[in-house]
Motif scaffolding. Structure first.
Motif, PDB file in Angstrom:
ATOM      1  N   ARG A   1      12.918  12.466   7.086  1.00  0.00           N
ATOM      2  CA  ARG A   1      14.334  12.367   7.456  1.00  0.00           C
ATOM      3  C   ARG A   1      14.886  13.702   7.968  1.00  0.00           C
TER       4      ARG A   1
ATOM      5  N   VAL B   1      14.229  14.029  11.772  1.00  0.00           N
ATOM      6  CA  VAL B   1      15.174  13.324  12.660  1.00  0.00           C
ATOM      7  C   VAL B   1      16.623  13.667  12.329  1.00  0.00           C
TER       8      VAL B   1
ATOM      9  N   LEU C   1      18.392  13.330   9.725  1.00  0.00           N
ATOM     10  CA  LEU C   1      19.177  12.428   8.872  1.00  0.00           C
ATOM     11  C   LEU C   1      19.507  13.098   7.536  1.00  0.00           C
ATOM     12  N   GLU C   2      18.850  14.222   7.249  1.00  0.00           N
ATOM     13  CA  GLU C   2      19.167  15.022   6.072  1.00  0.00           C
ATOM     14  C   GLU C   2      19.345  16.471   6.508  1.00  0.00           C
TER      15      GLU C   2
ATOM     16  N   ARG D   1      18.248  16.132  19.949  1.00  0.00           N
ATOM     17  CA  ARG D   1      17.992  14.691  20.064  1.00  0.00           C
ATOM     18  C   ARG D   1      18.309  14.186  21.466  1.00  0.00           C
ATOM     19  N   GLU D   2      19.139  14.947  22.200  1.00  0.00           N
ATOM     20  CA  GLU D   2      19.413  14.547  23.580  1.00  0.00           C
ATOM     21  C   GLU D   2      18.264  14.949  24.493  1.00  0.00           C
TER      22      GLU D   2
ATOM     23  N   LEU E   1      11.760   6.515  15.320  1.00  0.00           N
ATOM     24  CA  LEU E   1      11.433   6.454  13.895  1.00  0.00           C
ATOM     25  C   LEU E   1      11.258   4.992  13.490  1.00  0.00           C
TER      26      LEU E   1
ATOM     27  N   PHE F   1      11.199   2.743  10.519  1.00  0.00           N
ATOM     28  CA  PHE F   1      11.616   2.792   9.110  1.00  0.00           C
ATOM     29  C   PHE F   1      10.711   1.914   8.244  1.00  0.00           C
TER      30      PHE F   1
ATOM     31  N   ALA G   1      14.498  -1.590   9.412  1.00  0.00           N
ATOM     32  CA  ALA G   1      15.880  -1.242   9.789  1.00  0.00           C
ATOM     33  C   ALA G   1      16.273  -1.897  11.110  1.00  0.00           C
ATOM     34  N   LEU G   2      15.837  -3.146  11.278  1.00  0.00           N
ATOM     35  CA  LEU G   2      16.224  -3.876  12.495  1.00  0.00           C
ATOM     36  C   LEU G   2      17.673  -4.328  12.343  1.00  0.00           C
ATOM     37  N   PHE G   3      18.352  -4.495  13.476  1.00  0.00           N
ATOM     38  CA  PHE G   3      19.753  -4.932  13.421  1.00  0.00           C
ATOM     39  C   PHE G   3      19.773  -6.441  13.193  1.00  0.00           C
TER      40      PHE G   3
ATOM     41  N   TYR H   1      18.812   0.321  22.802  1.00  0.00           N
ATOM     42  CA  TYR H   1      18.732   1.740  23.192  1.00  0.00           C
ATOM     43  C   TYR H   1      18.918   1.882  24.702  1.00  0.00           C
TER      44      TYR H   1
ATOM     45  N   ARG I   1      10.467  -1.423  19.124  1.00  0.00           N
ATOM     46  CA  ARG I   1      11.802  -0.860  19.396  1.00  0.00           C
ATOM     47  C   ARG I   1      11.708   0.644  19.637  1.00  0.00           C
TER      48      ARG I   1
ATOM     49  N   MET J   1      11.842   3.304  23.708  1.00  0.00           N
ATOM     50  CA  MET J   1      12.508   4.588  23.982  1.00  0.00           C
ATOM     51  C   MET J   1      11.595   5.556  24.739  1.00  0.00           C
TER      52      MET J   1
ATOM     53  N   TYR K   1      20.916  -0.838   4.477  1.00  0.00           N
ATOM     54  CA  TYR K   1      19.646  -1.286   5.063  1.00  0.00           C
ATOM     55  C   TYR K   1      19.199  -0.407   6.235  1.00  0.00           C
ATOM     56  N   GLN K   2      19.725   0.810   6.285  1.00  0.00           N
ATOM     57  CA  GLN K   2      19.287   1.871   7.210  1.00  0.00           C
ATOM     58  C   GLN K   2      19.536   1.567   8.693  1.00  0.00           C
ATOM     59  N   GLU K   3      20.364   0.552   8.991  1.00  0.00           N
ATOM     60  CA  GLU K   3      20.649   0.279  10.401  1.00  0.00           C
ATOM     61  C   GLU K   3      21.462   1.418  11.021  1.00  0.00           C
TER      62      GLU K   3
ATOM     63  N   ALA L   1      19.112   4.102  11.821  1.00  0.00           N
ATOM     64  CA  ALA L   1      18.372   3.737  13.035  1.00  0.00           C
ATOM     65  C   ALA L   1      19.203   4.051  14.286  1.00  0.00           C
TER      66      ALA L   1
ATOM     67  N   MET M   1      18.436   6.829  17.336  1.00  0.00           N
ATOM     68  CA  MET M   1      18.427   6.428  18.753  1.00  0.00           C
ATOM     69  C   MET M   1      19.485   7.179  19.544  1.00  0.00           C
ATOM     70  N   ASN M   2      20.159   8.105  18.866  1.00  0.00           N
ATOM     71  CA  ASN M   2      21.232   8.884  19.498  1.00  0.00           C
ATOM     72  C   ASN M   2      22.379   7.989  19.970  1.00  0.00           C
ATOM     73  N   ILE M   3      22.650   6.935  19.196  1.00  0.00           N
ATOM     74  CA  ILE M   3      23.799   6.054  19.476  1.00  0.00           C
ATOM     75  C   ILE M   3      24.808   6.308  18.360  1.00  0.00           C
TER      76      ILE M   3
END
Lengths: 268, 255
Positions: A64, A67, A69-70, A90-91, A97, A99, A103-105, A117, A165, A169, B117-119, B122, B126-128
């Motif tokens: 983490r 990326v 996230l921490e 990140r740009e 990543l 997960f 971590a799908l939507f 994306y 997914r 990218m 759930y980590q969405e 995510a 993805m830089n969103i």
């Protein structure tokens, strides 16, 4: 059955080179809990690096940090020389990543999960996006799942959708958090083959965090072992197999002792 | 001390989210689908319950006013009382309370679940920015829909009052008298004040629910806790802001 990744998408711009990752003296504390203790290692561009270790050793937390996230308590992570904590990094560097739980939507179909994306970053027309998404689905043998929702998929399929997914990218750096957890041995082998094939076809740098000894020994270029927040060794699979360090031997080749079981030792 | 720090953290995170979301307002034309979907969620799905509640609030107001005012022969002022109460106070506040219960809870639950759930993680990888994709369209939708809901609520409430005034025996004033009093004593600024309140309440409810949802940490149990926290915080803020705004609006435009 060996898994074969089809050739890269014709429009996939592999002019973008894979990137190296450098972790320097990384320390992470959650209050009084010291999760990472001065961890340093380097992952070369195009390499598959597997970070192994027992549960709770800090592997996912380390991932983490890569990326952003921490936030590290001290130390830093650089990707291709850029500080990973900065938004600009990140740009410039595309990082995917995968997960642990996918971590799908859940509110989006598989197709829309993959297209998100590209749509959000306005990469190509809808026809081009459709072509890229369908190509990624084909790579992971998921052609028929485009209209389905994540809740309709099995654990193995969710992992593959998550990889697809990330693949859309066209990442320079692909990170996997426990890619084979909760999967049967055949599906674990399939996911391992996918990770190895993606490296060969797309020359992407891969870092996987896993307990899976088979995955690590079969596909990793190098393996790091993290125990209690400390990186105790980094080496090739062959070097680790030959290691005489009792901690590594015990982790990679645990022996069952039914007369003096481990959990009894833990209790005492 | 720990709780005070936690409150300061939450306020800081909410302000940060607000600034970020406002910064993304320019991207609204690029995501019309999300904006329309949120307008539907905030406006269309809330409308029936706003109408039902407003109708009965207007009715009860007329009933209570009729009971009190008929004693000293002031029944013909019922229209103005119902009209002013609905426009200045009860209309915007009831719509905001319904918004907190109906839409705010749904927003907090959805975003908290995405976080757990980590969405959300995510999206960040993805830089969103979640503020652009999840918060800003909701804030824009509430800005557009709150005045519409409030005006409809006011009108339905006024008609509820008229119906009771003309059909309940001990009141018994016709609709013409009721609406004549309503028109005579109510000014445009009364309706405008109510709309200003509605805008502020709606904006704060959505912002707070988004912020609490996105700050959720832990497992599925925390989703429920976040929803409760979001609704309770919203209700408290509506009442506190109502007092502050009433004072401010009376200072700016005294009667």
């Amino acid at each position: 059955m060996a898994f074969c990744v089809p050739p890269a998408h014709p429009e996939a711009s592999r002019e973008v080179p894979a990137v190296g990752v450098k972790v320097e003296n990384l320390v992470k504390n959650f209050g009084a809990l010291h999760v990472l203790k001065n961890v340093s290692f380097e992952v070369k561009a195009g390499e598959i690096f597997v970070l192994m270790g027992p549960s709770g050793s800090g592997k996912s937390v380390l991932l983490r940090h890569i990326v952003a996230l921490e936030q590290a308590t001290s130390g830093r992570v650089t990707i291709d020389g850029h500080d990973a904590a900065l938004e600009e990094t990140r740009e410039h560097v595309k990082i995917g990543l995968v997960f642990q739980a996918g971590a799908l939507f859940n509110s989006l179909s598989v197709y829309d999960n993959l297209a998100l994306y590209l749509r959000e970053h306005r990469i190509g027309t809808e026809a081009q996006i459709s072509e890229k998404v369908r190509h990624a689905l084909t790579i992971l043998s998921l052609e028929s799942t485009g209209k389905e929702y994540p809740s309709d998929l099995s654990g193995g399929m969710k992992k593959r959708v998550a990889i697809a997914r990330a693949l859309v990218m066209e990442p320079q750096l692909l990170l996997y958090d426990e890619p084979t957890s909760e999967l049967d041995p055949v599906m674990s082998a399939t996911i391992s083959e996918i990770i190895a094939s993606l490296k060969d076809q797309y020359h992407v740098t891969s870092i996987a965090v896993s307990h899976d000894r088979d995955l690590a020994l079969n596909i990793a270029d190098r393996i790091g072992i993290l125990m209690g927040g400390e990186l105790i060794t980094v080496g090739t699979p062959a070097e680790l197999k030959e290691s005489k360090d009792p901690r590594i031997v015990d982790f990679l080749h645990p022996k069952f002792d039914l007369h003096n079981p481990r959990f009894k030792k833990l209790e005492t | 001390m720990k709780q005070l720090r936690s409150i300061c953290d939450s306020v800081g995170a909410t302000v940060q989210l607000l600034v970020r979301s406002i910064g993304y307002m320019g991207t609204l034309p690029l995501q019309p689908g999300r904006f329309i979907e949120q307008c539907y969620m905030v406006g269309y799905t809330t409308l029936p319950i706003v109408a039902i509640l407003s109708f009965f609030i207007g009715s009860v107001l007329a009933l209570e006013a009729g009971y009190s005012m008929s004693g000293f022969g002031a029944k013909e002022f019922i229209g103005s009382l119902v009209g002013l109460s609905m426009a200045r106070e009860l209309g915007p506040m009831m719509v905001a309370i319904l918004l907190a219960g109906r839409v705010g809870s749904a927003i907090a639950a959805e975003l908290a679940s995405m976080k757990v759930y980590q969405e959300i993680d995510a999206l960040e990888t993805m830089n969103i920015p979640p503020a652009r994709m999840l918060v800003m369209p909701r804030l824009a939708a509430v800005i557009v829909m709150m005045p519409v809901l409030t005006i409809i609520g006011n009108i339905v409430g006024w008609f509820g009052g008229a119906l009771v005034s003309s059909h309940v025996k001990f009141i018994d004033i016709d609709s013409q008298t009721y609406f004549a009093a309503l028109r005579r004593y109510m000014k445009f600024k009364d309706v405008a004040n109510g709309l200003v309140k509605a805008e502020v309440f709606g904006f704060v409810v959505v912002l707070v629910c988004c912020s609490i949802g996105l700050k959720t940490r832990g497992g599925p149990r925390e989703i429920g806790a976040s929803v409760t926290r979001a609704v309770v915080t919203s209700l408290i803020l509506i009442l506190v802001l109502d007092y502050a705004l009433t004072q401010l609006l009376l200072l700016i435009s005294p009667s």
